[in-house]
Design an enzyme around this catalytic site. Structure first.
Site, short mmCIF file in Angstrom:
data_model
loop_
_atom_site.label_atom_id
_atom_site.label_comp_id
_atom_site.label_asym_id
_atom_site.label_seq_id
_atom_site.Cartn_x
_atom_site.Cartn_y
_atom_site.Cartn_z
CG PHE A 12 -1.55 1.21 1.66
CD1 PHE A 12 -2.16 2.07 0.76
CD2 PHE A 12 -1.54 1.56 3.00
CE1 PHE A 12 -2.74 3.26 1.18
CE2 PHE A 12 -2.11 2.74 3.43
CZ PHE A 12 -2.70 3.61 2.52
CG ASP A 57 11.63 -13.18 2.66
OD1 ASP A 57 12.06 -12.38 3.51
OD2 ASP A 57 10.73 -14.01 2.90
CB THR A 91 9.57 -9.55 7.94
OG1 THR A 91 9.26 -10.74 7.24
CG2 THR A 91 9.49 -8.38 6.99
CG ASN A 98 19.46 -9.62 5.58
OD1 ASN A 98 20.62 -9.98 5.85
ND2 ASN A 98 18.42 -10.41 5.70
CE1 TYR A 144 3.91 -3.98 11.64
CE2 TYR A 144 2.96 -2.68 13.41
CZ TYR A 144 3.40 -2.78 12.11
OH TYR A 144 3.34 -1.69 11.28
N1 LIG Z 1 -0.25 1.68 6.75
C1 LIG Z 1 -0.09 2.08 7.99
O1 LIG Z 1 -1.01 2.64 8.60
C2 LIG Z 1 1.23 1.86 8.70
C3 LIG Z 1 1.35 2.30 10.01
C4 LIG Z 1 2.55 2.11 10.67
C5 LIG Z 1 3.63 1.54 10.03
N2 LIG Z 1 3.49 1.12 8.75
C6 LIG Z 1 4.65 0.47 8.13
O2 LIG Z 1 4.80 0.88 6.79
C7 LIG Z 1 5.26 -0.22 5.99
C8 LIG Z 1 4.31 -0.43 4.82
O3 LIG Z 1 3.01 -0.70 5.32
P1 LIG Z 1 1.75 -0.89 4.35
O4 LIG Z 1 0.58 -0.34 5.04
O5 LIG Z 1 2.10 -0.42 3.00
O6 LIG Z 1 1.60 -2.48 4.40
P2 LIG Z 1 1.53 -3.55 3.21
O7 LIG Z 1 1.28 -4.87 3.85
O8 LIG Z 1 0.59 -3.07 2.15
O9 LIG Z 1 2.99 -3.48 2.62
C9 LIG Z 1 4.06 -4.23 3.09
C10 LIG Z 1 4.81 -4.77 1.89
O10 LIG Z 1 5.93 -5.52 2.36
C11 LIG Z 1 6.00 -6.75 1.64
N3 LIG Z 1 6.69 -7.72 2.49
C12 LIG Z 1 6.26 -8.28 3.65
N4 LIG Z 1 7.19 -9.11 4.13
C13 LIG Z 1 8.24 -9.07 3.27
C14 LIG Z 1 9.51 -9.72 3.23
N5 LIG Z 1 9.88 -10.58 4.17
N6 LIG Z 1 10.32 -9.45 2.18
C15 LIG Z 1 9.95 -8.58 1.19
N7 LIG Z 1 8.77 -7.95 1.19
C16 LIG Z 1 7.93 -8.18 2.22
C17 LIG Z 1 4.55 -7.11 1.38
O11 LIG Z 1 4.37 -8.04 0.34
C18 LIG Z 1 3.95 -5.73 1.06
O12 LIG Z 1 4.09 -5.41 -0.30
C19 LIG Z 1 5.35 -1.42 6.93
O13 LIG Z 1 6.68 -1.57 7.35
C20 LIG Z 1 4.47 -1.04 8.09
O14 LIG Z 1 4.88 -1.65 9.28
C21 LIG Z 1 2.31 1.26 8.08
#
Ligand SMILES: NC(=O)c1ccc[n+]([C@@H]2O[C@H](COP(=O)([O-])OP(=O)(O)OC[C@H]3O[C@@H](n4cnc5c(N)ncnc54)[C@H](O)[C@@H]3O)[C@@H](O)[C@H]2O)c1
Length: 313
Positions: A12, A57, A91, A98, A144
């Site tokens: 997202f 990954d 992760t 990494n 998390y």
């Molecule tokens: N959306 C929010 O409100 C929010 C709030 C706080 C923090 N975050 C952080 O922002 C980042 C993005 O969040 P988001 O809302 O876009 O979530 P999301 O789940 O849409 O995006 C996460 C992406 O990481 C990829 N991913 C997961 N594990 C992986 C791995 N081991 N190797 C490679 N790719 C991997 C997923 O396929 C996905 O495309 C995250 O780190 C999340 O913790 C988001």
């Protein structure tokens, strides 16, 4: 032009970030294992000479030449991160090791997408960056919360020990187009339920509050942080301080979608924080950043997106 790596770039937030970086002339490598992300989120970028995508990954080392790294890879919604909690911690922690290792090798600047969840169920309100949090280390959310806390530790230790240029951003609830429709987060839940004509589920009494930041504002803050002077590491809160109860949010979604759905109440999940709201003073002072998009305008964009994707699925 910068050579930029975005991990989690098909998710997202990552996909919106890729859009904005490409629009300003950067060369972007999107790395994702597609656990919660989807190629559809970046399909419009494929074929653009400034965009590359790699299935990988982050729990495994990566050898690429880049100047900047945005480390976003990590499932962000409770349904997804609790599905395989050990993998979630790996992760965050192995992923951070990494990506920091890569940044050290190629002397890249690196930004960590951390979270307001590092504050847990906060005892101070609103949360400033110097608050250390109130986190249950053994609960169902800890994979998390603690994973992200450990990643922050690693970022600051690499900074102190190896002189790496790091940036840590604590993201508060963000919403917008390309959220996963089934990720269980409150904004997407309410919109999807409303568009399907289902009643909207409220957990607890609905009086708990959250702040909601529109994705465009969030990405703007992320880019400002990455571009900020080297001596500003953060952590810095990025979120919208406007607080809404779950009932207020549900009623706004009902009004904007025009559904005749009602509210239904269910018990609160374990460790669900009652209140969370960012203090944005640091972001304002150091990044000249403030959210601009109102909840109503952001919800309209998000509803329009879900309306088109749910009909096309
Ligand atoms: N959306 C929010 O409100 C929010 C709030 C706080 C923090 N975050 C952080 O922002 C980042 C993005 O969040 P988001 O809302 O876009 O979530 P999301 O789940 O849409 O995006 C996460 C992406 O990481 C990829 N991913 C997961 N594990 C992986 C791995 N081991 N190797 C490679 N790719 C991997 C997923 O396929 C996905 O495309 C995250 O780190 C999340 O913790 C988001």
């Amino acid at each position: 032009m910068n050579k930029v790596l975005v991990t989690g770039g098909a998710g997202f937030l990552g996909s919106h970030l890729c859009d904005r970086l490409i629009a300003r002339g950067d060369d972007v490598l999107c790395v994702d294992n597609f656990y919660t992300g989807n190629k559809r989120n970046v399909a419009h970028l494929i074929g653009n000479p400034s965009f590359d995508i790699m299935r990988h990954d982050v729990c495994w080392p990566l050898y690429v030449e880049v100047e900047r790294i945005f480390n976003l890879a990590c499932p962000a919604s409770p349904i997804h991160y609790q599905n395989d909690p050990v993998q979630t911690t790996k992760t965050s922690v192995h992923g951070a090791i990494n990506m920091l290792g890569l940044a050290k090798r190629v002397k890249a600047r690196i930004l960590q997408a951390s979270t307001s969840e590092v504050y847990g169920d906060p005892a101070v309100h609103p949360q400033t960056e110097d608050y250390w949090g109130n986190v249950n280390p053994i609960g169902i959310r800890s994979c998390y919360d603690e994973g992200k806390r450990c990643a922050e530790t690693l970022f600051f230790d690499y900074h102190r020990q190896h002189g790496l240029e790091v940036k840590v951003m604590r993201i508060f609830n963000t919403y917008g187009p390309r959220m996963h429709p089934e990720d269980g987060r409150v904004v997407s839940n309410f919109i999807v339920q409303a568009l399907r004509g289902q009643d909207l589920t409220i957990y607890g009494d609905g009086m708990q509050t959250r702040s909601f930041c529109y994705v465009d504002d969030l990405v703007d803050g992320m880019i400002r942080l990455m571009d900020s002077p080297a001596d500003f590491t953060g952590p810095v809160n990025i979120g919208n301080p406007g607080e809404f109860t779950m009932i207020e949010l549900a009623e706004t979604v009902i009004r904007l979608t025009g559904t005749s759905a009602k509210l239904v109440f269910q018990p609160l999940p374990q460790d669900d924080p009652k209140q969370r709201c960012p203090d944005n003073s640091l972001a304002k002072e150091k990044l000249n950043w403030q959210p601009k998009v109102s909840l109503e305008d952001g919800l309209k964009e998000t509803i329009a997106y879900f309306r088109s994707t749910l009909t096309n699925d």
